[in-house]
Design a protein around this motif. Structure first.
Motif, PDB file in Angstrom:
ATOM      1  N   VAL A 389       0.870  -1.171   0.000  1.00 17.75           N
ATOM      2  CA  VAL A 389       0.000   0.000   0.000  1.00 17.75           C
ATOM      3  C   VAL A 389       0.910   1.225   0.000  1.00 17.75           C
ATOM      4  CG1 VAL A 389      -1.982   1.113   1.070  1.00 17.75           C
ATOM      5  CG2 VAL A 389      -1.597  -1.340   1.418  1.00 17.75           C
ATOM      6  N   ILE A 390       0.790   2.052  -1.024  1.00 20.05           N
ATOM      7  CA  ILE A 390       1.697   3.180  -1.184  1.00 20.05           C
ATOM      8  C   ILE A 390       0.889   4.470  -1.301  1.00 20.05           C
ATOM      9  CG2 ILE A 390       3.689   4.051  -2.456  1.00 20.05           C
ATOM     10  CD1 ILE A 390       2.552   0.707  -3.547  1.00 20.05           C
ATOM     11  N   ALA A 391       1.343   5.503  -0.603  1.00 25.64           N
ATOM     12  CA  ALA A 391       0.695   6.811  -0.678  1.00 25.64           C
ATOM     13  C   ALA A 391       1.716   7.864  -1.075  1.00 25.64           C
ATOM     14  CB  ALA A 391       0.063   7.183   0.657  1.00 25.64           C
ATOM     15  N   TYR A 392       1.297   8.769  -1.943  1.00 26.50           N
ATOM     16  CA  TYR A 392       2.152   9.867  -2.399  1.00 26.50           C
ATOM     17  C   TYR A 392       1.492  11.191  -2.028  1.00 26.50           C
ATOM     18  CZ  TYR A 392       4.477  13.198  -5.489  1.00 26.50           C
ATOM     19  OH  TYR A 392       5.152  14.282  -5.971  1.00 26.50           O
ATOM     20  N   GLY A 393       2.307  12.160  -1.652  1.00 21.57           N
ATOM     21  CA  GLY A 393       1.806  13.500  -1.364  1.00 21.57           C
ATOM     22  C   GLY A 393       2.840  14.541  -1.716  1.00 21.57           C
ATOM     23  N   LYS A 394       2.409  15.782  -1.753  1.00 22.41           N
ATOM     24  CA  LYS A 394       3.362  16.851  -2.068  1.00 22.41           C
ATOM     25  C   LYS A 394       4.364  17.050  -0.939  1.00 22.41           C
ATOM     26  CE  LYS A 394       0.286  20.633  -0.581  1.00 22.41           C
ATOM     27  NZ  LYS A 394      -0.911  19.858  -0.289  1.00 22.41           N
ATOM     28  N   ASN A 395       4.012  16.549   0.272  1.00 22.84           N
ATOM     29  CA  ASN A 395       4.945  16.556   1.399  1.00 22.84           C
ATOM     30  C   ASN A 395       4.684  15.314   2.242  1.00 22.84           C
ATOM     31  OD1 ASN A 395       2.747  17.196   3.242  1.00 22.84           O
ATOM     32  ND2 ASN A 395       2.902  19.302   2.506  1.00 22.84           N
ATOM     33  N   ARG A 396       5.490  15.119   3.272  1.00 24.15           N
ATOM     34  CA  ARG A 396       5.437  13.882   4.062  1.00 24.15           C
ATOM     35  C   ARG A 396       4.123  13.751   4.818  1.00 24.15           C
ATOM     36  NH1 ARG A 396       7.798  11.741   9.103  1.00 24.15           N
ATOM     37  NH2 ARG A 396       8.518   9.605   8.702  1.00 24.15           N
ATOM     38  N   ASN A 397       3.623  14.834   5.382  1.00 27.29           N
ATOM     39  CA  ASN A 397       2.378  14.753   6.148  1.00 27.29           C
ATOM     40  C   ASN A 397       1.193  14.398   5.260  1.00 27.29           C
ATOM     41  OD1 ASN A 397       3.373  15.173   8.716  1.00 27.29           O
ATOM     42  ND2 ASN A 397       3.170  17.395   8.612  1.00 27.29           N
ATOM     43  N   GLU A 398       1.177  14.925   4.045  1.00 28.09           N
ATOM     44  CA  GLU A 398       0.086  14.578   3.134  1.00 28.09           C
ATOM     45  C   GLU A 398       0.141  13.092   2.786  1.00 28.09           C
ATOM     46  OE1 GLU A 398      -1.592  17.273  -0.077  1.00 28.09           O
ATOM     47  OE2 GLU A 398      -0.357  15.890  -1.275  1.00 28.09           O
ATOM     48  N   ALA A 399       1.346  12.588   2.544  1.00 29.43           N
ATOM     49  CA  ALA A 399       1.489  11.159   2.257  1.00 29.43           C
ATOM     50  C   ALA A 399       1.048  10.327   3.455  1.00 29.43           C
ATOM     51  CB  ALA A 399       2.931  10.845   1.889  1.00 29.43           C
ATOM     52  N   ARG A 400       1.410  10.746   4.666  1.00 34.08           N
ATOM     53  CA  ARG A 400       1.003  10.013   5.876  1.00 34.08           C
ATOM     54  C   ARG A 400      -0.508   9.979   6.010  1.00 34.08           C
ATOM     55  NH1 ARG A 400       2.973  12.603  10.946  1.00 34.08           N
ATOM     56  NH2 ARG A 400       2.225  10.695  11.947  1.00 34.08           N
ATOM     57  N   ARG A 401      -1.165  11.125   5.868  1.00 35.51           N
ATOM     58  CA  ARG A 401      -2.622  11.168   6.005  1.00 35.51           C
ATOM     59  C   ARG A 401      -3.294  10.237   5.001  1.00 35.51           C
ATOM     60  NH1 ARG A 401      -1.890  16.777   6.762  1.00 35.51           N
ATOM     61  NH2 ARG A 401      -2.207  17.121   4.520  1.00 35.51           N
ATOM     62  N   ARG A 402      -2.825  10.312   3.755  1.00 34.55           N
ATOM     63  CA  ARG A 402      -3.440   9.483   2.715  1.00 34.55           C
ATOM     64  C   ARG A 402      -3.234   7.999   2.989  1.00 34.55           C
ATOM     65  NH1 ARG A 402      -1.772  13.002  -2.744  1.00 34.55           N
ATOM     66  NH2 ARG A 402      -3.630  14.337  -2.719  1.00 34.55           N
ATOM     67  N   LEU A 403      -2.061   7.633   3.500  1.00 30.51           N
ATOM     68  CA  LEU A 403      -1.785   6.223   3.765  1.00 30.51           C
ATOM     69  C   LEU A 403      -2.631   5.706   4.922  1.00 30.51           C
ATOM     70  CD1 LEU A 403      -0.234   3.697   3.102  1.00 30.51           C
ATOM     71  CD2 LEU A 403       1.696   4.554   4.448  1.00 30.51           C
ATOM     72  N   ILE A 404      -2.745   6.482   5.988  1.00 31.99           N
ATOM     73  CA  ILE A 404      -3.578   6.070   7.125  1.00 31.99           C
ATOM     74  C   ILE A 404      -5.019   5.857   6.672  1.00 31.99           C
ATOM     75  CG2 ILE A 404      -4.544   6.819   9.336  1.00 31.99           C
ATOM     76  CD1 ILE A 404      -1.862   8.355   9.755  1.00 31.99           C
ATOM     77  N   THR A 405      -5.552   6.798   5.897  1.00 33.71           N
ATOM     78  CA  THR A 405      -6.930   6.687   5.408  1.00 33.71           C
ATOM     79  C   THR A 405      -7.099   5.459   4.517  1.00 33.71           C
ATOM     80  OG1 THR A 405      -7.232   9.082   5.517  1.00 33.71           O
ATOM     81  CG2 THR A 405      -8.744   7.860   4.113  1.00 33.71           C
ATOM     82  N   ALA A 406      -6.120   5.215   3.647  1.00 36.11           N
ATOM     83  CA  ALA A 406      -6.206   4.052   2.754  1.00 36.11           C
ATOM     84  C   ALA A 406      -6.240   2.755   3.548  1.00 36.11           C
ATOM     85  CB  ALA A 406      -5.030   4.055   1.787  1.00 36.11           C
ATOM     86  N   LEU A 407      -5.412   2.662   4.591  1.00 32.78           N
ATOM     87  CA  LEU A 407      -5.402   1.452   5.416  1.00 32.78           C
ATOM     88  C   LEU A 407      -6.721   1.287   6.157  1.00 32.78           C
ATOM     89  CD1 LEU A 407      -1.754   1.713   6.764  1.00 32.78           C
ATOM     90  CD2 LEU A 407      -2.656  -0.166   5.376  1.00 32.78           C
ATOM     91  N   GLU A 408      -7.265   2.380   6.658  1.00 34.44           N
ATOM     92  CA  GLU A 408      -8.512   2.297   7.423  1.00 34.44           C
ATOM     93  C   GLU A 408      -9.704   1.955   6.544  1.00 34.44           C
ATOM     94  OE1 GLU A 408      -8.683   6.078   9.354  1.00 34.44           O
ATOM     95  OE2 GLU A 408      -7.410   5.442  11.041  1.00 34.44           O
ATOM     96  N   LYS A 409      -9.646   2.306   5.264  1.00 35.72           N
ATOM     97  CA  LYS A 409     -10.785   2.084   4.380  1.00 35.72           C
ATOM     98  C   LYS A 409     -10.662   0.821   3.534  1.00 35.72           C
ATOM     99  CE  LYS A 409     -12.485   6.823   3.988  1.00 35.72           C
ATOM    100  NZ  LYS A 409     -12.877   7.922   3.068  1.00 35.72           N
ATOM    101  N   THR A 410      -9.534   0.143   3.644  1.00 35.91           N
ATOM    102  CA  THR A 410      -9.363  -1.109   2.910  1.00 35.91           C
ATOM    103  C   THR A 410     -10.009  -2.254   3.684  1.00 35.91           C
ATOM    104  OG1 THR A 410      -7.330  -0.406   1.811  1.00 35.91           O
ATOM    105  CG2 THR A 410      -7.649  -2.770   2.089  1.00 35.91           C
ATOM    106  N   ALA A 411     -10.828  -3.027   3.010  1.00 38.74           N
ATOM    107  CA  ALA A 411     -11.499  -4.167   3.650  1.00 38.74           C
ATOM    108  C   ALA A 411     -10.760  -5.456   3.309  1.00 38.74           C
ATOM    109  CB  ALA A 411     -12.949  -4.256   3.190  1.00 38.74           C
ATOM    110  N   VAL A 412     -10.289  -6.156   4.343  1.00 44.29           N
ATOM    111  CA  VAL A 412      -9.661  -7.471   4.175  1.00 44.29           C
ATOM    112  C   VAL A 412     -10.299  -8.403   5.196  1.00 44.29           C
ATOM    113  CG1 VAL A 412      -7.519  -8.779   4.000  1.00 44.29           C
ATOM    114  CG2 VAL A 412      -7.488  -6.304   3.624  1.00 44.29           C
ATOM    115  N   PHE A 413     -11.146  -9.312   4.729  1.00 50.69           N
ATOM    116  CA  PHE A 413     -11.840 -10.222   5.628  1.00 50.69           C
ATOM    117  C   PHE A 413     -11.573 -11.667   5.220  1.00 50.69           C
ATOM    118  CE2 PHE A 413     -15.026  -6.568   5.818  1.00 50.69           C
ATOM    119  CZ  PHE A 413     -14.463  -6.039   6.971  1.00 50.69           C
ATOM    120  N   GLY A 414     -11.439 -12.526   6.226  1.00 54.66           N
ATOM    121  CA  GLY A 414     -11.217 -13.949   5.990  1.00 54.66           C
ATOM    122  C   GLY A 414      -9.908 -14.433   6.565  1.00 54.66           C
ATOM    123  N   THR A 415      -8.959 -13.521   6.757  1.00 56.56           N
ATOM    124  CA  THR A 415      -7.692 -13.868   7.393  1.00 56.56           C
ATOM    125  C   THR A 415      -7.209 -12.659   8.178  1.00 56.56           C
ATOM    126  OG1 THR A 415      -5.447 -14.704   7.005  1.00 56.56           O
ATOM    127  CG2 THR A 415      -6.311 -13.168   5.386  1.00 56.56           C
TER     128      THR A 415
END
Length: 655
Positions: A389-415
């Motif tokens: 899972v990779i996030a890009y932003g114009k600066n480090r904080n933007e990349a961090r925010r986007r990555l946290i949100t992506a992880l929280e919104k990704t659904a992985v069920f079964g394992t």
């Protein structure tokens, strides 16, 4: 001109190479084991050839079968990906002898850099500073023990042919050395077919920073910035980012020039990564050179705007590098995490199972590199990484925010996965300040709740009960259901809860002991539940499979089982003295015998799965009353490996 590319790999890297190759007009050939017959990389390729059974030694490490697949499909070039045969000089040579272009460096460079021992010697001769240590030629344990006394402790044992943390151990005292040498040799043999070891002085709390280099067949070489890979677990990278928050322009230039010097010293071609340890004073030391594309290459692609697989194919065709050093520009910030099927609450034990739902998040600056999809089986045969899972932003904080949100919104069920663990690392203040070193997970992060079983309160129970109850309504209108109070029994893997559930319309109230919680279930469709909790409307993700409910809500990943209508079990608690396999795998060593007295924490057997060794330990003091397994046996998850009884019980049964 090259036309047809065979990808000698599997999973996400095979998928990633296929997509770039197709965009450049190549025909693509996938190879697959019997276990991967329905895998995504097989589906995406133009052609595919089965190369053997599930075991890697009989399939993805079977060079003859891969070369036969190339002959059968008339492929003219081979991309090895990473892992497996990617750094095998014999395979590179065999490709050349078969008339195939190997998309990687010459075999001489692979052979040199594939040996940590020989590469360190070569770098010293080239004027690149290395970590002090001992690089004897196929030294036995006695020679290594003697050398360790001269180096001093703490020190690192490393597999000379190693990578990915396999065959690597930190040893803090002489008393621990002999056993760690044995384990390191065994793990190195399992992973690489080579048990040569070297020793290095341990650099305490360093940064792990690597430089991406590229060289062509015309003597040109450039570096494409750095990647900070300091956050590691068991010497395996967990988070990678570019650029490094620790970097200065002067240090980047010095490390980049040293990396290029290392590449030119071995007549390199193609993509390579030169890895360094950097201490707190910004002194850097050569570790190794990986003669392949790295798992973490996407962060470099995002900050440079370059496709590194396309560069590899360009070099393989004999073309010059697309850019000179002065043309290389770094923009923005990118962070990558490795989403694994593993359980952080059980010492990161790899997990198997079926992906009942795999739904990666989408959004600006978000990139998923994955080789799996909903319905795929996660087996014990291969590395348990599900996606990068990779996030890009114009600066480090933007990349961090986007990555946290992506992880929280990704659904992985079964394992079970490390999803919550990853998001909490990225949100951590120390990481946010750019202060994390290789000791981060063992120091600042060691007590983080993401590495313990999820805490279940009445709020979580209320949501679980609401979704179970909603599913049980079947054809009746949920909103028109009469007020009812129903007893329910819900269980997680580690505990069970007896609750009273009161439903009135959309409102659900759960009482557990003296605690009570109410929420409103507005809707639940297509795996997304809309709720109102404490006046706040929010959406959570779920998947129901029979009496199991998989739930991602309140920052937690939860699995509930509805035991309400199941008969009471008369079996004893399997957590006391009942030692079971935590995953599918092979028993490569038995360290005890039946009838032997053991102490809590004693290692009983060594289980090998997903290319790693996992010690299975006693959970209580007592007598080993039953050992129903043997060395070399394949076992299934939850299979009984040993039974430990109290002394008097063992005596009564004649043990």
């Amino acid at each position: 001109m090259l036309n047809k590319l065979l990808i000698a790999n599997r999973g996400e890297i095979a998928v990633r190479v296929i997509r770039t190759a197709k965009s450049l007009g190549y025909r693509t050939v996938a190879v697959f084991s019997e276990a991967d017959a329905n895998a995504l990389h097989v589906e995406l390729a133009d052609e595919a050839v089965c190369i053997g059974p599930a075991q890697v030694s009989a399939s993805y490490l079977n060079a003859d079968a891969i070369l036969e697949a190339a002959r059968k499909t008339s492929a003219d070039c081979v991309h090895p990906g990473y892992g497996f045969l990617s750094e095998n000089s014999d395979f590179s040579k065999a490709c050349k002898e078969a008339g195939l272009v190997f998309v990687g460096p010459p075999e001489a460079a692979i052979e040199l850099m594939g040996s940590k021992r020989r590469s360190k010697i070569a770098m010293q001769e080239a004027g690149v500073r290395v970590v002090p240590g001992f690089e004897g030629n196929n030294s036995d344990d006695d020679e290594l023990i003697k050398a360790a006394a001269d180096i001093g402790y703490p020190l690192m044992i490393k597999a000379s042919a190693g990578g990915g943390g396999r065959g690597m151990r930190q040893v803090d005292s002489e008393a621990d050395l002999a056993d760690n040498l044995k384990r390191a040799r065994s793990e190195s043999r399992q992973a690489f077919g080579d048990d040569e070891l070297i020793l290095e002085k341990a650099v305490i709390e360093p940064r792990h920073i690597e430089i991406q280099v590229f060289a062509d067949q015309h003597g040109n070489a450039v570096y494409l910035g750095e990647r900070d890979c300091s956050i590691q677990r068991r010497h395996q990278k967990v988070v990678e980012e570019a650029p490094s928050p620790f970097m200065t322009p002067e240090l980047r230039q010095a490390m980049g020039e040293a990396a290029v010097k290392a590449a030119l010293a071995c007549n390199y071609e193609g993509a390579g990564t030169v890895e360094f340890l950097v201490d707190k004073d910004r002194n850097f030391y050569f570790l190794e050179m990986n003669t392949r594309l790295q798992v973490e290459h996407p962060v470099t692609e995002l900050i440079t705007g370059q496709d590194l697989v396309a560069w590899q194919l360009t070099v393989a065709e004999g073309e010059p590098l697309p850019l000179t050093q002065k043309d290389v520009a770094l923009q923005g910030h990118a962070i990558e995490v490795r989403l694994y099927a593993e359980d952080p609450a059980q010492n990161f034990t790899p997990q198997t199972g079926t992906l009942l739902r795999f739904d990666p998040a989408e959004g600006d600056g978000i990139r998923f590199d994955s080789g799996v999809r909903t319905g795929d089986d996660i087996t014990p045969h291969y590395d348990p990484m599900l996606a990068k899972v990779i996030a890009y932003g114009k600066n480090r904080n933007e990349a961090r925010r986007r990555l946290i949100t992506a992880l929280e919104k990704t659904a992985v069920f079964g394992t079970t996965t490390n999803q919550g663990f990853l998001s909490r690392i990225i949100a951590n203040d120390s990481f946010g300040r750019g202060e994390a070193t290789t000791a981060f997970l063992l120091t600042e992060f060691r007590d983080d709740p993401s590495m313990a079983p999820a805490q279940i309160g009445t709020r979580e129970l209320a949501l679980g009960a609401a979704l179970f109850s909603q599913g049980n309504q079947q054809q009746r209108a949920w909103s028109n259901a009469p007020a009812t109070v129903t007893p329910m029994k819900l269980a997680t893997d580690s505990e069970s809860f007896n609750v009273l559930v009161r439903t009135r319309g959309h409102r659900v109230t759960v009482t557990a002991g003296e605690q009570q919680h109410e929420l409103e279930l507005v809707s639940a469709a297509e795996g997304n539940a809309c709720i109102i909790d404490n006046g706040v409307r929010q959406v959570c993700q779920y998947h129901r499979q029979g009496d199991h409910l998989y739930l991602q809500a309140f920052g937690k990943n939860l699995t509930f089982k509805d035991l309400t209508h199941q008969p009471a079990s008369g079996s004893a608690n399997s957590g006391t003295g009942q030692i079971k396999a935590t995953m599918d795998g092979a028993l490569i060593d038995l360290l005890v015998e039946q009838g032997q007295a053991v102490k809590q924490g004693d290692t009983l057997v060594i289980l090998e799965a997903m290319k790693m060794e996992h010690p299975v330990k006693a959970d209580r003091d007592g007598i080993l009353a039953n050992l129903p397994v043997s060395k070399g046996q394949q076992v299934k998850r939850n299979q009984l490996l040993a039974e430990i009884t109290a002394d008097e019980t063992a005596e009564d049964t004649g043990q």
